[in-house]
Design a protein around this motif. Structure first.
Motif, mmCIF file in Angstrom:
data_model
loop_
_atom_site.group_PDB
_atom_site.id
_atom_site.type_symbol
_atom_site.label_atom_id
_atom_site.label_comp_id
_atom_site.label_asym_id
_atom_site.label_seq_id
_atom_site.Cartn_x
_atom_site.Cartn_y
_atom_site.Cartn_z
ATOM 1 N N ALA A 110 0.834 -1.212 0.000
ATOM 2 C CA ALA A 110 0.000 0.000 0.000
ATOM 3 C C ALA A 110 0.865 1.258 0.000
ATOM 4 N N ARG A 111 1.930 1.259 0.804
ATOM 5 C CA ARG A 111 2.746 2.481 0.847
ATOM 6 C C ARG A 111 3.553 2.652 -0.422
ATOM 7 N N THR A 112 3.848 1.538 -1.133
ATOM 8 C CA THR A 112 4.571 1.628 -2.405
ATOM 9 C C THR A 112 3.654 2.211 -3.477
ATOM 10 N N GLY A 113 2.439 1.703 -3.525
ATOM 11 C CA GLY A 113 1.465 2.268 -4.464
ATOM 12 C C GLY A 113 1.252 3.750 -4.196
ATOM 13 N N GLY A 137 2.023 -8.109 -10.930
ATOM 14 C CA GLY A 137 2.039 -8.887 -9.694
ATOM 15 C C GLY A 137 1.413 -8.112 -8.546
ATOM 16 N N VAL A 138 1.917 -8.374 -7.345
ATOM 17 C CA VAL A 138 1.320 -7.808 -6.130
ATOM 18 C C VAL A 138 1.291 -6.277 -6.158
ATOM 19 N N GLN A 139 2.444 -5.663 -6.473
ATOM 20 C CA GLN A 139 2.524 -4.194 -6.364
ATOM 21 C C GLN A 139 1.568 -3.500 -7.336
ATOM 22 N N SER A 140 1.373 -4.103 -8.511
ATOM 23 C CA SER A 140 0.598 -3.418 -9.554
ATOM 24 C C SER A 140 -0.811 -3.065 -9.078
ATOM 25 N N HIS A 159 0.702 -5.103 -19.098
ATOM 26 C CA HIS A 159 1.561 -6.090 -19.760
ATOM 27 C C HIS A 159 2.330 -6.866 -18.702
ATOM 28 N N ASP A 160 2.483 -8.163 -18.921
ATOM 29 C CA ASP A 160 3.312 -8.984 -18.043
ATOM 30 C C ASP A 160 3.952 -10.067 -18.908
ATOM 31 N N LEU A 161 5.123 -10.490 -18.481
ATOM 32 C CA LEU A 161 5.797 -11.604 -19.144
ATOM 33 C C LEU A 161 4.873 -12.817 -19.191
ATOM 34 N N ASP A 162 4.078 -12.961 -18.148
ATOM 35 C CA ASP A 162 3.122 -14.056 -18.046
ATOM 36 C C ASP A 162 1.755 -13.535 -18.509
ATOM 37 N N THR A 193 8.436 -5.000 -12.089
ATOM 38 C CA THR A 193 8.947 -6.337 -12.395
ATOM 39 C C THR A 193 10.109 -6.619 -11.435
ATOM 40 N N PRO A 194 10.611 -7.862 -11.417
ATOM 41 C CA PRO A 194 11.706 -8.156 -10.471
ATOM 42 C C PRO A 194 12.992 -7.379 -10.747
ATOM 43 N N GLY A 195 13.120 -6.743 -11.917
ATOM 44 C CA GLY A 195 14.290 -5.895 -12.170
ATOM 45 C C GLY A 195 15.542 -6.670 -12.514
ATOM 46 N N ALA A 213 9.374 4.031 -11.669
ATOM 47 C CA ALA A 213 10.179 2.801 -11.715
ATOM 48 C C ALA A 213 10.248 2.243 -10.303
ATOM 49 N N MET A 214 9.449 1.198 -10.065
ATOM 50 C CA MET A 214 9.285 0.688 -8.690
ATOM 51 C C MET A 214 10.074 -0.598 -8.437
ATOM 52 N N GLY A 215 10.410 -1.334 -9.493
ATOM 53 C CA GLY A 215 10.923 -2.689 -9.297
ATOM 54 C C GLY A 215 12.360 -2.766 -8.799
ATOM 55 N N ALA A 216 13.203 -1.821 -9.226
ATOM 56 C CA ALA A 216 14.622 -1.899 -8.852
ATOM 57 C C ALA A 216 14.805 -1.345 -7.447
ATOM 58 N N ASP A 217 15.113 -2.256 -6.513
ATOM 59 C CA ASP A 217 15.298 -1.817 -5.132
ATOM 60 C C ASP A 217 16.425 -2.596 -4.464
ATOM 61 N N ALA A 218 17.379 -3.017 -5.280
ATOM 62 C CA ALA A 218 18.571 -3.681 -4.737
ATOM 63 C C ALA A 218 19.695 -3.524 -5.773
ATOM 64 N N GLY A 220 22.242 -3.814 -8.660
ATOM 65 C CA GLY A 220 22.233 -4.658 -9.857
ATOM 66 C C GLY A 220 20.875 -4.765 -10.524
ATOM 67 N N LYS A 221 19.802 -4.308 -9.825
ATOM 68 C CA LYS A 221 18.471 -4.380 -10.444
ATOM 69 C C LYS A 221 18.267 -3.198 -11.383
ATOM 70 N N GLN A 222 17.585 -3.434 -12.502
ATOM 71 C CA GLN A 222 17.322 -2.397 -13.491
ATOM 72 C C GLN A 222 16.151 -2.844 -14.364
ATOM 73 N N ASP A 287 12.298 7.363 -9.364
ATOM 74 C CA ASP A 287 13.057 6.159 -9.022
ATOM 75 C C ASP A 287 12.773 5.841 -7.556
ATOM 76 N N SER A 288 11.965 4.808 -7.336
ATOM 77 C CA SER A 288 11.547 4.459 -5.974
ATOM 78 C C SER A 288 12.309 3.241 -5.469
ATOM 79 N N THR A 289 12.905 3.396 -4.308
ATOM 80 C CA THR A 289 13.511 2.231 -3.636
ATOM 81 C C THR A 289 12.684 1.836 -2.425
ATOM 82 N N GLY A 290 11.820 2.758 -1.960
ATOM 83 C CA GLY A 290 10.973 2.499 -0.796
ATOM 84 C C GLY A 290 11.618 3.014 0.475
ATOM 85 N N LEU A 291 10.985 4.005 1.081
ATOM 86 C CA LEU A 291 11.559 4.620 2.283
ATOM 87 C C LEU A 291 10.897 4.087 3.547
HETATM 88 N N1 LIG Z 1 10.150 0.534 -4.739
HETATM 89 C C1 LIG Z 1 9.590 -0.039 -3.711
HETATM 90 O O1 LIG Z 1 9.291 0.595 -2.705
HETATM 91 C C2 LIG Z 1 9.254 -1.493 -3.771
HETATM 92 C C3 LIG Z 1 8.365 -2.031 -2.819
HETATM 93 C C4 LIG Z 1 8.004 -3.367 -2.917
HETATM 94 C C5 LIG Z 1 8.522 -4.155 -3.932
HETATM 95 N N2 LIG Z 1 9.403 -3.608 -4.815
HETATM 96 C C6 LIG Z 1 9.968 -4.426 -5.918
HETATM 97 O O2 LIG Z 1 8.986 -4.476 -6.933
HETATM 98 C C7 LIG Z 1 9.177 -5.659 -7.717
HETATM 99 C C8 LIG Z 1 7.830 -6.351 -7.926
HETATM 100 O O3 LIG Z 1 7.308 -6.782 -6.680
HETATM 101 P P1 LIG Z 1 5.952 -7.642 -6.612
HETATM 102 O O4 LIG Z 1 5.699 -7.909 -5.180
HETATM 103 O O5 LIG Z 1 4.880 -6.959 -7.411
HETATM 104 O O6 LIG Z 1 6.427 -8.965 -7.355
HETATM 105 P P2 LIG Z 1 5.529 -10.069 -8.056
HETATM 106 O O7 LIG Z 1 6.381 -11.281 -8.220
HETATM 107 O O8 LIG Z 1 4.216 -10.195 -7.378
HETATM 108 O O9 LIG Z 1 5.230 -9.442 -9.524
HETATM 109 C C9 LIG Z 1 6.228 -9.253 -10.506
HETATM 110 C C10 LIG Z 1 5.565 -9.422 -11.870
HETATM 111 O O10 LIG Z 1 6.505 -9.056 -12.880
HETATM 112 C C11 LIG Z 1 6.357 -9.968 -13.963
HETATM 113 N N3 LIG Z 1 7.565 -9.962 -14.773
HETATM 114 C C12 LIG Z 1 8.758 -10.555 -14.511
HETATM 115 N N4 LIG Z 1 9.634 -10.289 -15.507
HETATM 116 C C13 LIG Z 1 8.975 -9.503 -16.394
HETATM 117 C C14 LIG Z 1 9.338 -8.923 -17.630
HETATM 118 N N5 LIG Z 1 10.564 -9.063 -18.133
HETATM 119 N N6 LIG Z 1 8.418 -8.199 -18.292
HETATM 120 C C15 LIG Z 1 7.151 -8.046 -17.799
HETATM 121 N N7 LIG Z 1 6.754 -8.582 -16.627
HETATM 122 C C16 LIG Z 1 7.651 -9.305 -15.941
HETATM 123 C C17 LIG Z 1 6.081 -11.307 -13.280
HETATM 124 O O11 LIG Z 1 5.483 -12.227 -14.179
HETATM 125 C C18 LIG Z 1 5.148 -10.869 -12.151
HETATM 126 O O12 LIG Z 1 3.782 -10.894 -12.551
HETATM 127 C C19 LIG Z 1 10.215 -6.490 -6.949
HETATM 128 O O13 LIG Z 1 11.473 -6.312 -7.575
HETATM 129 C C20 LIG Z 1 10.237 -5.876 -5.564
HETATM 130 O O14 LIG Z 1 11.495 -6.051 -4.918
HETATM 131 C C21 LIG Z 1 9.758 -2.298 -4.758
#
Ligand SMILES: NC(=O)c1ccc[n+]([C@@H]2O[C@H](COP(=O)([O-])OP(=O)(O)OC[C@H]3O[C@@H](n4cnc5c(N)ncnc54)[C@H](O)[C@@H]3O)[C@@H](O)[C@H]2O)c1
Length: 322
Positions: A110-113, A137-140, A159-162, A193-195, A213-218, A220-222, A287-291
């Motif tokens: 919730a706080r990320t959204g 996934g979950v965050q979306s 859009h998702d890979l899956d 995405t997992p980044g 850009a929410m996914g990269a939070d470690a 090497g992630k991009q 660019d969000s890493t999450g505070l």
């Molecule tokens: N910035 C922040 O504050 C913050 C907070 C929480 C999580 N995150 C990061 O956000 C990312 C997602 O977290 P989540 O809980 O939603 O994960 P999740 O596994 O629930 O969802 C990730 C989704 O990305 C999809 N995906 C993977 N590779 C892809 C690609 N190449 N193209 C399109 N889709 C692809 C997967 O199929 C999956 O549906 C993680 O890297 C997590 O560490 C960041």
């Protein structure tokens, strides 16, 4: 004097996204004004277990707490578990009394959204009509529900890979599945995405777009091509965290980006120390890493609501009640 234990089910009843957006915007404001205390996240990297843990302490306006959270990207496929799970401990800073232990998983999502929605409020072009979710996934879900608080009429593309995941998401939220190019071509783009690989290329993103850009939070992630990052006005959440582990960490490391190209923090923008969007045709990037203060601000709101409602279970956890 007891400690309130709040499960996810409790929090689901207490959570309101408008409150979350308000609380998180307040946290960024305090950060921008230099009023928050937030030592850097501590990472416990465990590649042999396919993930990492992070400890995130902070203090904000008379409240203190810490989150213990992980990122295990293969959890959903390997174990049928979420990639991110967390616990939150909220304490009284005056006496150090443990006030509450909360599920930090829903809190994190919730706080990320909410952070992304706050960034879009300050950085997206006026009249934005479409939002593209890359990664469903979950965050979306929370990225979208927070945006809907501030932008109720956005058309949703996903859009998702899956493809099954994208279809499920689109069905749930009343959006539509589209090719990656089209989703990344929206007015507001949120990547979660997992980044582990670059997903969004510069050519896919239109002038005038705002990207969260929410996914990269470690380290090497991009998720974004470095050329796109370099093309954008870059707003980070925190300098230390973003340069270490945010979307900019790889381009900085590779020399594709210089630190001087970072425009400022979202807190500075919210506090009015820096402008938000300047031109209609520029690309803005959050660019969000999450505070830690995002978690604390929302944990406090949820705790107050729980106390008022008598929600959760009270326990004399540390033996101080009698
Ligand atoms: N910035 C922040 O504050 C913050 C907070 C929480 C999580 N995150 C990061 O956000 C990312 C997602 O977290 P989540 O809980 O939603 O994960 P999740 O596994 O629930 O969802 C990730 C989704 O990305 C999809 N995906 C993977 N590779 C892809 C690609 N190449 N193209 C399109 N889709 C692809 C997967 O199929 C999956 O549906 C993680 O890297 C997590 O560490 C960041």
């Amino acid at each position: 004097m007891k400690t309130r234990i709040l499960s996810r089910a409790d929090l689901e009843k207490l959570l309101s996204m408008p409150d979350a957006v308000r609380a998180v915007e307040g946290a960024f404001l305090a950060h921008g004004r230099g009023e928050a205390l937030m030592p850097p996240k501590v990472y416990l990297s465990l590649p042999q277990h396919g993930g990492d843990f992070r400890a995130m302490p902070s203090y904000l306006d008379g409240a203190a707490g810490v989150k213990w959270v992980n990122s295990h990207p293969d959890n959903p496929k390997k174990h049928g578990l979420p990639a991110v799970m967390a616990l939150y401990v909220l304490s009284d800073p005056e006496t150090a009394r443990p006030l509450a232990i909360l599920d930090g998983t829903l809190l994190t999502a919730a706080r990320t959204g909410a952070a992304a929605a706050v960034a879009s409020r300050h950085l997206a072009r006026r009249g934005a009509r479409t939002i593209g979710l890359v990664g469903t996934g979950v965050q979306s879900r929370f990225l979208l529900s927070a945006h809907r608080v501030l932008f109720p009429d956005l058309e949703v593309l996903a859009h998702d890979l899956d493809p099954a995941s994208a279809a499920r998401f689109a069905g749930e939220v009343g959006g539509r599945v589209a090719p990656l190019d089209e989703v990344a071509g929206c007015d507001i783009v949120c990547t979660s995405t997992p980044g582990r690989e670059i997903v969004v290329r510069s050519a896919m993103v239109r002038d005038g777009a705002h990207v969260n850009a929410m996914g990269a939070d470690a380290p090497g992630k991009q998720e974004l091509e470095s050329a796109l990052v370099a093309r954008a006005r870059i707003v980070i959440d925190d300098h230390e965290q973003a340069t270490h582990s945010g979307e900019i960490n790889v381009p900085l490391h590779d020399g594709a980006l210089r630190e001087a190209q970072i425009f400022g923090t979202l807190g500075e923008v919210v506090a009015g120390k820096r402008p938000g969007r300047v031109r209609d045709d520029e690309i803005t990037l959050f660019d969000s890493t999450g505070l830690a203060i995002q978690d604390l601000a929302l944990a406090r709101v949820l705790f107050e609501r729980a106390r008022a409602a008598g929600a959760g279970v009270e326990l004399d956890l540390v033996g101080i009640a009698s």
